[in-house]
Scaffold this motif. Structure first.
Motif, PDB file in Angstrom:
ATOM      1  N   UNK A 225      40.067  39.941  30.729  1.00  0.00           N
ATOM      2  CA  UNK A 225      39.303  38.890  30.050  1.00  0.00           C
ATOM      3  C   UNK A 225      39.210  37.611  30.878  1.00  0.00           C
ATOM      4  N   UNK A 226      40.195  37.362  31.739  1.00  0.00           N
ATOM      5  CA  UNK A 226      40.176  36.153  32.554  1.00  0.00           C
ATOM      6  C   UNK A 226      39.647  36.407  33.961  1.00  0.00           C
ATOM      7  N   UNK A 267      37.906  38.092  44.918  1.00  0.00           N
ATOM      8  CA  UNK A 267      37.784  37.063  43.888  1.00  0.00           C
ATOM      9  C   UNK A 267      38.925  36.057  43.985  1.00  0.00           C
ATOM     10  N   UNK A 268      40.158  36.541  44.174  1.00  0.00           N
ATOM     11  CA  UNK A 268      41.318  35.642  44.251  1.00  0.00           C
ATOM     12  C   UNK A 268      41.271  34.756  45.483  1.00  0.00           C
ATOM     13  N   UNK A 269      40.545  35.174  46.502  1.00  0.00           N
ATOM     14  CA  UNK A 269      40.466  34.385  47.739  1.00  0.00           C
ATOM     15  C   UNK A 269      39.375  33.326  47.687  1.00  0.00           C
ATOM     16  N   UNK A 270      38.655  33.267  46.573  1.00  0.00           N
ATOM     17  CA  UNK A 270      37.580  32.283  46.446  1.00  0.00           C
ATOM     18  C   UNK A 270      38.095  30.859  46.361  1.00  0.00           C
ATOM     19  N   UNK A 274      40.757  27.820  39.611  1.00  0.00           N
ATOM     20  CA  UNK A 274      41.856  26.928  39.276  1.00  0.00           C
ATOM     21  C   UNK A 274      43.170  27.618  39.649  1.00  0.00           C
ATOM     22  N   UNK A 275      44.220  26.835  39.710  1.00  0.00           N
ATOM     23  CA  UNK A 275      45.532  27.404  40.041  1.00  0.00           C
ATOM     24  C   UNK A 275      45.920  28.480  39.039  1.00  0.00           C
ATOM     25  N   UNK A 276      45.652  28.227  37.758  1.00  0.00           N
ATOM     26  CA  UNK A 276      46.021  29.194  36.725  1.00  0.00           C
ATOM     27  C   UNK A 276      45.208  30.476  36.839  1.00  0.00           C
ATOM     28  N   UNK A 277      43.910  30.337  37.148  1.00  0.00           N
ATOM     29  CA  UNK A 277      43.076  31.529  37.315  1.00  0.00           C
ATOM     30  C   UNK A 277      43.595  32.407  38.458  1.00  0.00           C
ATOM     31  N   UNK A 278      44.021  31.747  39.537  1.00  0.00           N
ATOM     32  CA  UNK A 278      44.522  32.515  40.677  1.00  0.00           C
ATOM     33  C   UNK A 278      45.843  33.212  40.315  1.00  0.00           C
ATOM     34  N   UNK A 313      47.490  33.905  48.533  1.00  0.00           N
ATOM     35  CA  UNK A 313      48.876  33.589  48.185  1.00  0.00           C
ATOM     36  C   UNK A 313      49.154  32.096  48.366  1.00  0.00           C
ATOM     37  N   UNK A 314      49.624  31.399  47.323  1.00  0.00           N
ATOM     38  CA  UNK A 314      49.969  29.974  47.442  1.00  0.00           C
ATOM     39  C   UNK A 314      51.156  29.798  48.389  1.00  0.00           C
TER      40      UNK A 314
END
Length: 400
Positions: A225-226, A267-270, A274-278, A313-314
């Motif tokens: 969903x997210x 998608x995660x590398x975009x 936001x931090x939470x979305x990642x 990766x942060x």
């Protein structure tokens, strides 16, 4: 067979009885003059009989008798049923030969197999949009089985064209589960199935105003969903497992069971997350990277050059000379999970991740620390950089 009409080449029964089958079929007669009438020839003969072509009420009893005889032979054939059933279908598919029950006056007392439905067909869901005839109960009483009727072409469900034409009336756009469960248990032709796979008729969880083809959607999964992957609207359940009956059917139609790993990592590398979305996306992937995880094999087989493309990766990479530690995103092959490496300027997983840092490091297969040759090279670089800074520094800079 004795009560059915027979071809002219068949001896009358009274002659057979007076002479006897043992004489008529004796090997003494040259070339064995007589043999039993093959059921295939009888079926061919009866397929042209007025009782099987003109659908008149007075021929009802004879039609039932013919179908009962053919059904008994169909059952006797065992493993060869499909062959005999195919023959009967080819002879009768265009004939109004199947009796049906009706509460309304009709022009014909029988109909083509493809226009009728099985005794057990559940058609109440379509009462408001059409009227459907079922095969007559007289056939059931005579022992004509549903398997034989199916072999002739009698339908188990309404046609796909009819379903599509009445989707709005039937109100399946808001919840496709009844439609999917009906289709899953129905007998669909290859053409029906191909149309179901290509046509836009399914609602999406995030867009109820537009219909989508199966291949444009993913299986219902609340975990998505997210993420920007459109799932099938399925109000009654948060998830449909690929291994479930509905899940297998939906995947066969073309729904994707889960996003490809490369699509999720892309998608995660975009840059616009936001931090939470990642973090939510990383949790989604990492939950599927365990020993039996859905992404385990895909990730393990991914080469270093491919992994370098995905920087999600942060991390932090402290400067040994200034102490500043800017945040950045790294690929799993360009950072380390042991935060002590940061003292030499290597990128490490952000300590703000807390206990998840070790989990991410393990699941995404980050190296714990640099290899010794890389450490020595980095040390040489830091020494050279320090000497250069001393050489150019003056005054307060030199003191610092």
């Amino acid at each position: 067979l004795t009560s059915l009409p027979r071809p002219e080449t068949v001896l009358p029964r009274d002659i057979q009885e007076s002479i006897g089958l043992s004489v008529l079929q004796s090997d003494i007669l040259e070339n064995r003059w007589f043999s039993s009438l093959p059921i295939e020839l009888l079926a061919e003969f009866m397929s042209h009989h007025p009782a099987m072509t003109q659908a008149q009420p007075e021929d009802e009893k004879l039609r039932v008798q013919v179908l009962a005889v053919l059904c008994r032979e169909f059952i006797k054939r065992g493993a060869e049923r499909s062959v005999f059933g195919g023959l009967c279908c080819s002879l009768l598919k265009d004939r109004r030969c199947i009796p049906f029950d009706s509460n309304l006056p009709t022009q014909f007392a029988a109909e083509k197999p493809g226009e009728l439905y099985l005794y057990s067909a559940e058609l109440r869901a379509f009462d408001d949009v059409g009227f459907f005839h079922k095969a007559s109960a007289a056939l059931l009483n005579a022992g004509v089985t549903e398997d034989f009727l199916l072999a002739l072409g009698v339908r188990k469900c309404v046609s796909v064209d009819f379903l599509f034409a009445n989707l709005e009336t039937l109100n399946w756009g808001s919840d496709p589960k009844p439609l999917i469960e009906y289709l899953r248990t129905a007998t669909l032709s290859r053409a029906d199935f191909e149309k179901l796979a290509k046509t836009r008729y399914l609602p999406a969880a995030d867009n109820a105003t537009k219909a989508y083809a199966p291949s444009e959607l993913y299986l219902p999964n609340d975990d998505l969903k997210d993420l920007p992957f459109r799932t099938l609207k399925w109000p009654s359940e948060k998830q449909v497992l690929e291994s479930s009956a509905n899940g297998r059917f939906l995947v066969e139609l073309g729904l994707k069971p889960k996003p490809l790993l490369a699509d999720v990592l892309g998608y995660l590398s975009g840059d616009n997350l936001t931090e939470q979305q990642r973090l939510d996306g990383m949790d989604f992937v990492s939950a599927r990277l365990g020993p039996n995880g859905a992404y385990r094999a895909q990730y393990t087989s991914m080469g270093i050059s491919d992994k370098k493309k995905f920087r999600f990766l942060p991390c932090i990479a402290p400067d040994p000379f200034t102490g500043q530690a800017p945040e950045q995103r790294c690929s799993s092959v360009s950072c380390f999970s042991d935060w002590r490496c940061a003292v030499m300027g290597f990128a490490v997983l952000d300590p703000k991740l807390g206990k998840n840092a070790n989990l991410y490091g393990s699941l995404f297969q980050c190296e714990t620390e640099p290899q010794s040759i890389l450490l020595l090279n980095q040390l040489a670089y830091l020494v050279a950089t320090a000497k250069y800074k001393l050489d150019v520094a003056k005054g307060k800079e030199l003191v610092e």
